[in-house]
Design an enzyme around this catalytic site. Structure first.
Site, mmCIF file in Angstrom:
data_model
loop_
_atom_site.group_PDB
_atom_site.id
_atom_site.type_symbol
_atom_site.label_atom_id
_atom_site.label_comp_id
_atom_site.label_asym_id
_atom_site.label_seq_id
_atom_site.Cartn_x
_atom_site.Cartn_y
_atom_site.Cartn_z
ATOM 1 N N SER A 1 -2.560 -7.974 3.082
ATOM 2 C CA SER A 1 -3.057 -7.863 4.229
ATOM 3 C C SER A 1 -3.674 -9.501 4.779
ATOM 4 C CB SER A 1 -4.134 -7.067 4.570
ATOM 5 O OG SER A 1 -3.855 -5.828 3.811
ATOM 6 N N LYS B 1 -16.987 -7.138 6.505
ATOM 7 C CA LYS B 1 -15.774 -7.711 6.461
ATOM 8 C C LYS B 1 -15.200 -8.398 7.655
ATOM 9 C CE LYS B 1 -13.801 -6.166 2.159
ATOM 10 N NZ LYS B 1 -12.999 -6.417 1.590
ATOM 11 N N ARG C 1 -2.110 -6.698 -8.314
ATOM 12 C CA ARG C 1 -0.731 -7.598 -7.923
ATOM 13 C C ARG C 1 -0.519 -8.037 -9.279
ATOM 14 N NH1 ARG C 1 -2.584 -8.404 -1.902
ATOM 15 N NH2 ARG C 1 -4.537 -8.088 -3.775
ATOM 16 N N HIS D 1 1.221 -1.326 0.261
ATOM 17 C CA HIS D 1 0.199 0.126 -0.003
ATOM 18 C C HIS D 1 1.080 1.507 0.221
ATOM 19 C CE1 HIS D 1 -3.295 -3.171 2.626
ATOM 20 N NE2 HIS D 1 -3.323 -2.362 1.299
HETATM 21 O O1 PNS Z 1 -9.008 -3.481 0.436
HETATM 22 P P1 PNS Z 1 -9.949 -3.678 0.062
HETATM 23 O O2 PNS Z 1 -10.955 -4.522 0.576
HETATM 24 O O3 PNS Z 1 -9.869 -3.950 -1.817
HETATM 25 O O4 PNS Z 1 -11.228 -2.446 -0.694
HETATM 26 C C1 PNS Z 1 -12.130 -2.455 -0.807
HETATM 27 C C2 PNS Z 1 -12.464 -1.113 -0.723
HETATM 28 C C3 PNS Z 1 -13.045 -0.588 1.155
HETATM 29 C C4 PNS Z 1 -12.531 -0.176 -1.253
HETATM 30 C C5 PNS Z 1 -14.635 -1.310 -1.385
HETATM 31 O O5 PNS Z 1 -15.034 -2.388 -0.680
HETATM 32 C C6 PNS Z 1 -15.123 -0.344 -1.341
HETATM 33 O O6 PNS Z 1 -15.603 0.985 -1.962
HETATM 34 N N1 PNS Z 1 -16.391 -0.150 -0.558
HETATM 35 C C7 PNS Z 1 -17.191 1.237 -0.132
HETATM 36 C C8 PNS Z 1 -18.618 0.548 -0.491
HETATM 37 C C9 PNS Z 1 -18.961 1.043 -1.730
HETATM 38 O O7 PNS Z 1 -18.436 1.715 -2.074
HETATM 39 N N2 PNS Z 1 -18.656 -0.477 -3.016
HETATM 40 C C10 PNS Z 1 -19.004 -0.198 -4.090
HETATM 41 C C11 PNS Z 1 -18.107 -0.483 -5.485
HETATM 42 S S1 PNS Z 1 -18.304 -1.777 -6.304
#
Ligand code: PNS
Length: 183
Positions: free
Chosen positions: A140, A53, A102, A29
């Site tokens: 993570s 989560k 990645r 990150h």
């Molecule tokens: O690090 P991650 O878990 O891959 O991040 C995922 C994240 C937090 C970017 C994604 O789940 C997100 O944007 N969550 C907020 C809810 C949202 O907007 N969902 C719609 C997008 S598909």
């Protein structure tokens, strides 16, 4: 002041939002943030609050770790958000969502997410940066698994994160005893 695509006045300077769970933040990150700072004037690290989560670290713990790492980098803002990412982005002056890629295995998930965000807000683009070769195997999830089982994650996450993982999993700081089959 410059004009956004939506016609609103926005302060000068290109701002990117780097959203994620950051549970916990890894050097993968950090590598993305540092490289994004070469392109953008400001990067907002936005930690998503998602109770579904069941994260290892609370939002406050994650905020504290990320803030501690970037405390001397004023171009990095650390925040958390609840709900839709597009709604959070709309409250900021960010012009783009930033995500790291990645491997090809990340692509499908990222493609769906970027497409959904674009459908929710057609003005909002997602920019992908390839993770540096040193961190392409770091996630993570694997960091937590290795740390939980007592493996070393030094060099893959900041020292503060190493310490917090050890505290979470109540692991001793000392090295494990070597197994000797002739014992
Ligand atoms: O690090 P991650 O878990 O891959 O991040 C995922 C994240 C937090 C970017 C994604 O789940 C997100 O944007 N969550 C907020 C809810 C949202 O907007 N969902 C719609 C997008 S598909």
């Amino acid at each position: 002041m410059e004009q956004s695509k939506k016609g609103e006045d926005k302060p000068m300077g290109k701002v990117a939002i780097y959203p994620g769970s950051f549970d916990p933040m890894t050097y993968g990150h950090i590598d993305i943030v540092e490289r994004a700072l070469e392109i953008f004037d400001k990067v907002i690290v936005a930690i998503a609050v998602n109770e579904e989560k069941r994260p290892l670290f609370t939002v406050e713990e994650r905020l504290q770790m990320v803030k501690a790492f970037f405390k001397d980098t004023p171009k990095v803002v650390v925040d958390s958000f609840k709900g839709l990412l597009v709604d959070y982005v709309a409250k900021t002056n960010a012009v783009v969502i930033l995500r790291g890629l990645r491997a090809t295995s990340d692509f499908e998930y990222e493609f769906h997410m970027a497409s959904m965000n674009r459908s929710l807000d057609p003005h909002l683009d997602t920019l992908f940066m390839m993770t540096s070769k040193d961190y392409f195997f770091v996630s993570s999830r694997t960091i937590k698994e290795v740390a939980r089982l007592g493996g070393g994650v030094e060099g893959l996450v900041p020292d503060l994160v190493v310490r917090r993982l050890k505290q979470k999993f109540k692991l001793p700081v000392t090295k494990r005893k070597q197994i000797r089959w002739d014992d």
